[in-house]
Design a protein around this motif. Structure first.
Motif, PDB file in Angstrom:
ATOM      1  N   LEU A  10     -47.238  61.952  20.444  1.00 34.82           N
ATOM      2  CA  LEU A  10     -48.837  61.035  20.464  1.00 34.82           C
ATOM      3  C   LEU A  10     -48.747  60.053  19.341  1.00 34.82           C
ATOM      4  O   LEU A  10     -49.222  59.197  19.537  1.00 34.82           O
ATOM      5  N   PRO A 267     -59.223  65.475  29.230  1.00 33.17           N
ATOM      6  CA  PRO A 267     -58.340  64.696  30.235  1.00 33.17           C
ATOM      7  C   PRO A 267     -58.802  62.926  30.154  1.00 33.17           C
ATOM      8  O   PRO A 267     -58.249  61.991  30.007  1.00 33.17           O
ATOM      9  N   ALA A 270     -57.353  61.041  27.171  1.00 35.28           N
ATOM     10  CA  ALA A 270     -56.089  60.819  27.559  1.00 35.28           C
ATOM     11  C   ALA A 270     -55.956  59.583  28.651  1.00 35.28           C
ATOM     12  O   ALA A 270     -55.288  58.664  28.354  1.00 35.28           O
ATOM     13  N   ASN A 312     -55.862  58.813  37.768  1.00 33.11           N
ATOM     14  CA  ASN A 312     -55.992  59.846  36.609  1.00 33.11           C
ATOM     15  C   ASN A 312     -57.187  60.667  37.446  1.00 33.11           C
ATOM     16  O   ASN A 312     -57.117  61.977  37.097  1.00 33.11           O
ATOM     17  N   THR A 388     -50.275  59.156  30.650  1.00 38.82           N
ATOM     18  CA  THR A 388     -51.608  60.182  30.569  1.00 38.82           C
ATOM     19  C   THR A 388     -50.879  61.419  30.628  1.00 38.82           C
ATOM     20  O   THR A 388     -51.406  62.319  29.822  1.00 38.82           O
ATOM     21  N   ARG A 389     -49.850  61.880  31.093  1.00 39.83           N
ATOM     22  CA  ARG A 389     -49.141  63.301  31.355  1.00 39.83           C
ATOM     23  C   ARG A 389     -48.792  63.621  29.797  1.00 39.83           C
ATOM     24  O   ARG A 389     -49.125  64.636  29.388  1.00 39.83           O
ATOM     25  N   TYR A 390     -48.182  62.996  29.331  1.00 39.78           N
ATOM     26  CA  TYR A 390     -47.631  62.936  27.900  1.00 39.78           C
ATOM     27  C   TYR A 390     -48.948  63.082  26.750  1.00 39.78           C
ATOM     28  O   TYR A 390     -48.927  64.024  25.853  1.00 39.78           O
ATOM     29  N   ILE A 391     -49.672  62.238  27.169  1.00 42.39           N
ATOM     30  CA  ILE A 391     -50.836  62.372  26.031  1.00 42.39           C
ATOM     31  C   ILE A 391     -51.689  63.951  26.262  1.00 42.39           C
ATOM     32  O   ILE A 391     -51.996  64.350  25.339  1.00 42.39           O
ATOM     33  N   LEU A 392     -51.716  64.058  27.535  1.00 45.08           N
ATOM     34  CA  LEU A 392     -52.424  65.338  27.867  1.00 45.08           C
ATOM     35  C   LEU A 392     -51.911  66.576  27.448  1.00 45.08           C
ATOM     36  O   LEU A 392     -52.402  67.651  26.731  1.00 45.08           O
ATOM     37  N   SER A 394     -49.592  66.720  24.950  1.00 44.54           N
ATOM     38  CA  SER A 394     -49.663  66.765  23.459  1.00 44.54           C
ATOM     39  C   SER A 394     -50.758  67.000  23.163  1.00 44.54           C
ATOM     40  O   SER A 394     -50.814  67.831  21.876  1.00 44.54           O
ATOM     41  N   LEU A 395     -52.005  66.723  23.578  1.00 41.34           N
ATOM     42  CA  LEU A 395     -53.246  67.356  22.993  1.00 41.34           C
ATOM     43  C   LEU A 395     -53.541  68.609  23.188  1.00 41.34           C
ATOM     44  O   LEU A 395     -54.169  69.202  22.241  1.00 41.34           O
TER      45      LEU A 395
END
Length: 719
Positions: A10, A267, A270, A312, A388-392, A394-395
């Motif tokens: 992140l 989501p 993200a 998304n 978006t995948r990695y942010i989601l 990570s969150l």
């Protein structure tokens, strides 16, 4: 994923965003100012060089003028995809190249087009330059592996036939190439050349080969031209249009982000960050690849933002559906991305195919639109499926794990869209019929079905000296309103000639009385010396050949899209119904132009292309869900079972279709509200087209597929 790893990912993404945002801010702050780090702007936004040529030949034919204009247009496309070439009066041609300010450099590079002849050994001419389709400098290797510098020639069909006959009879002899009476090359025929392509060898450097190729290309024009005048012209829209477009884009993007967060919670956060990264990447890419930005280019970017949001939304809808089946949030995210992949790839690849074809076959506005659309598609795929995948993930790893933060799809009763197909078809038929009737009436009363603007019909160019330096805003506020009163038309293009106090005003074709009225109006209301006012007719900047190129590009792209959809869905009925829905959308957009009488210019092509790209992407997502639901069935389906599948698929994707349409619509609405007049004229039909694209995907395309599936083909459904 561990918390430490999630925190690092992140942090890296946020740092990348900060860096990209800073980089993009420098580019945007320089754009339109003329500094080094700026996106090149089209003639409508920044101005550029204007060169007027005089035809040397007496009484040139309309065919030769048209051919020369088309070939010059192809040539200046190398400077900018938004360059324009048009006829002035009976024997002049003007070239306008945006984003450049050095007229002398362009003239030196472009040269004065003259006569080119291919001669026999005795000096008689056997072929002229207009039989050369293209000439390019290149490097090659001989049979011994040595590098050599060559000029590669491509001939027209007529030229290929003549060249083949002459070279067959003159093997071992030299055939001079003469430009304006001077021999520029003296190649020897090594063998008969019958394929329409030839090489000139023997150059000592690539520069020598490239210079010879340039002279041959210049000499391939149908007419001999001489430079009459050159100048640097100002923008048509000015800094106000750039500032308002940027402001509209920023506000629209902020509203879209808020909408995504409200609708999708975590989501949505993200997606918002990924969308911000996408926007900065687009700006950086436009700068790095030196792509000229104009109004049609802005349309391509808007479509790209819509597709980025769409990818998304598809993923988030899938995640909610998986959570609703009882799976954990983590498992649902993994499956959601997997299931969404086919719909996202199919929709984006289909649109990408269209953009590649448009870029290869189109010219001018079409090519500029295709470049920005292609960039948007590639970057939207990257941000949606990677960022978006990695942010989601990570969150989630950092503690945002509650199911409430991701949502749960509600079980909805299927809406009977198929049962209302007759109503939908009737509504579409009435709208399209209204457009056709309107075009017929206007064609009979006005002589033209649509309100064709300067770009399509040509018009009158009026130049006047106002005795003082004026900004584009001054021209828009103090001059254009008086011109519009005389012409009764809002399609007025006003530019200033840099370094002078002159302003050039382009309008529809004016009669002699109207020209006199305009001169009197300018003299009385704008303090212009009537003796400085000159008027002359100009041709369209979008020639018949360019319109033909655009139409051919759209048709070929539709064919390739049809083939791809057929290949992916294994059913021609999916492809046929998708293409018919596209035709429906184009006809509805044309209806809007016909009824509202919006000026049809270069942005018309971009508007139609935007709707085509948007609509096909929307339709593919629905078809992907139909394909998935059909796979759950076994054996031959009855008409009632097909109806059930179609209605279920449409209902399942309905929220996604609506949400995507809303986010894209928001961007265009902000352009309409905050933009200058030219941008509003462009935004209005685009809004209508977006609504129509969403409508056709939900109410037309699937219904057409159902009708074809039930009634056509070897595997007709049983009733």
């Amino acid at each position: 994923m561990k918390k430490s790893k999630a925190a690092v990912i992140l942090a890296v993404i946020l740092a990348a965003f900060v860096g990209l945002a800073y980089y993009a801010s420098i580019i945007l702050s320089s754009t339109g100012v003329g500094e080094d780090m700026s996106i090149p702007l089209g003639l409508d936004l920044s101005g550029g060089v204007s060169i007027t040529y005089q035809v040397v030949d007496e009484n040139p034919s309309a065919e030769d003028m048209s051919d020369t204009i088309y070939k010059l247009q192809k040539r200046v496309d190398s400077y900018s995809t938004e360059a324009s070439v048009y006829q002035v009066g009976d024997d002049r041609i003007t070239v306008e190249i945006p984003g450049v300010q050095d007229a002398n450099e362009i003239l030196e590079d472009l040269g004065n087009p003259g006569s080119l002849e291919f001669q026999m050994p005795d000096g008689s001419v056997f072929m002229t330059g207009d039989m050369v389709e293209d000439a390019q400098g290149a490097t090659a290797t001989d049979r011994y592996g040595n590098k050599q510098y060559i000029v590669s020639l491509k001939l027209t069909d007529e030229g290929a036939k003549i060249f083949g006959e002459v070279t067959s009879e003159n093997i071992g002899k030299n055939l001079p190439i003469v430009y304006d009476g001077e021999t520029i090359s003296y190649p020897q025929v090594q063998s008969a050349i019958t394929g329409g392509e030839a090489q000139i060898t023997g150059m000592s450097s690539f520069e020598e080969a490239d210079n010879l190729a340039t002279q041959i290309r210049i000499g391939s024009l149908s007419l001999q031209l001489s430079e009459l005048e050159s100048s640097v012209v100002g923008a048509q829209l000015g800094s106000q249009a750039i500032a308002s477009s940027l402001k509209a884009g920023a506000i629209g993007l902020a509203i879209v982000m808020v909408f995504m967060i409200v609708m999708y919670a975590v989501p949505g956060i993200a997606a918002s960050l990924a969308l911000a990264i996408y926007t900065t990447l687009v700006i950086a890419t436009l700068y790095l690849f030196d792509i000229t930005l104009t109004l049609p280019g802005i349309a391509g970017i808007i479509l790209g933002i819509g597709m980025a949001v769409d990818a998304n939304v598809i993923v988030f809808a899938r995640i909610r559906e998986e959570i609703a089946t009882g799976k954990s949030v983590q498992t649902s995210m993994k499956i959601g991305f997997q299931k969404a992949m086919s719909a996202i790839l199919d929709g984006n690849i289909t649109t990408l195919i269209a953009s590649v074809v448009l870029m290869a076959l189109g010219s001018g506005t079409v090519k500029g639109f295709a470049y920005t659309l292609m960039i948007g598609i590639i970057l939207s795929l990257f941000t949606a499926m990677v960022v978006t995948r990695y942010i989601l993930y990570s969150l989630y790893a950092l503690g945002l794990k509650s199911e409430k933060l991701y949502g749960r799809a509600k079980e909805r009763k299927s809406i009977d869209f198929i049962g209302k197909k007759a109503v939908f078809f009737t509504i579409s038929g009435i709208i399209i019929a209204a457009g056709l009737i309107s075009m017929g009436v206007h064609s009979a009363t006005e002589g033209k079905a649509l309100n064709y603007g300067l770009d399509f019909m040509g018009g009158t160019s009026t130049t006047a000296d106002f005795g003082k330096d004026m900004t584009i805003e001054d021209i828009e506020n103090d001059i254009v309103p008086y011109v519009e009163k005389v012409t009764g038309d809002s399609d007025v293009q006003a530019t200033k000639v840099e370094g002078t106090t002159q302003v050039t005003i382009k309008t529809r074709t004016l009669s002699l009385d109207e020209r006199q009225e305009l001169e009197d109006t300018l003299a009385e209301n704008c303090d212009v010396d009537a003796s400085t006012i000159t008027s002359q007719s100009i041709s369209s900047t979008i020639s018949g050949e360019m319109r033909s190129d655009a139409l051919k590009a759209v048709i070929v792209s539709c064919i390739f899209m049809l083939l791809y959809i057929w290949f992916r869905f294994k059913d021609i009925r999916f492809a046929a119904s998708a293409i018919l829905a596209l035709v429906h959308d184009v006809l509805v957009v044309i209806t809007v132009y016909a009824l509202v009488r919006i000026s049809v210019g270069s942005t018309f092509i971009a508007c139609v292309l935007t709707i085509v790209g948007y609509s096909i992407n929307d339709t593919i997502v629905i078809f992907d869900r139909i394909r998935e639901n059909l796979a759950l069935k076994t054996g031959k389906q009855t008409a009632e079972e097909l109806r059930e599948v179609a209605n279920k698929s449409l209902t399942q994707t309905l929220s996604r279709s609506i949400n995507t349409s809303i986010t894209t619509f928001i961007m265009v609405v902000m352009l309409y509200i905050l933009g200058v007049a030219s941008i509003r004229d462009f935004s209005l039909p685009l809004m209508a087209g977006l609504v129509c694209g969403a409508y056709s995907s939900i109410c037309i395309a699937t219904e057409l597929w159902y009708v074809m599936k039930v009634h056509l083909g070897k595997n007709k459904a049983t009733k």
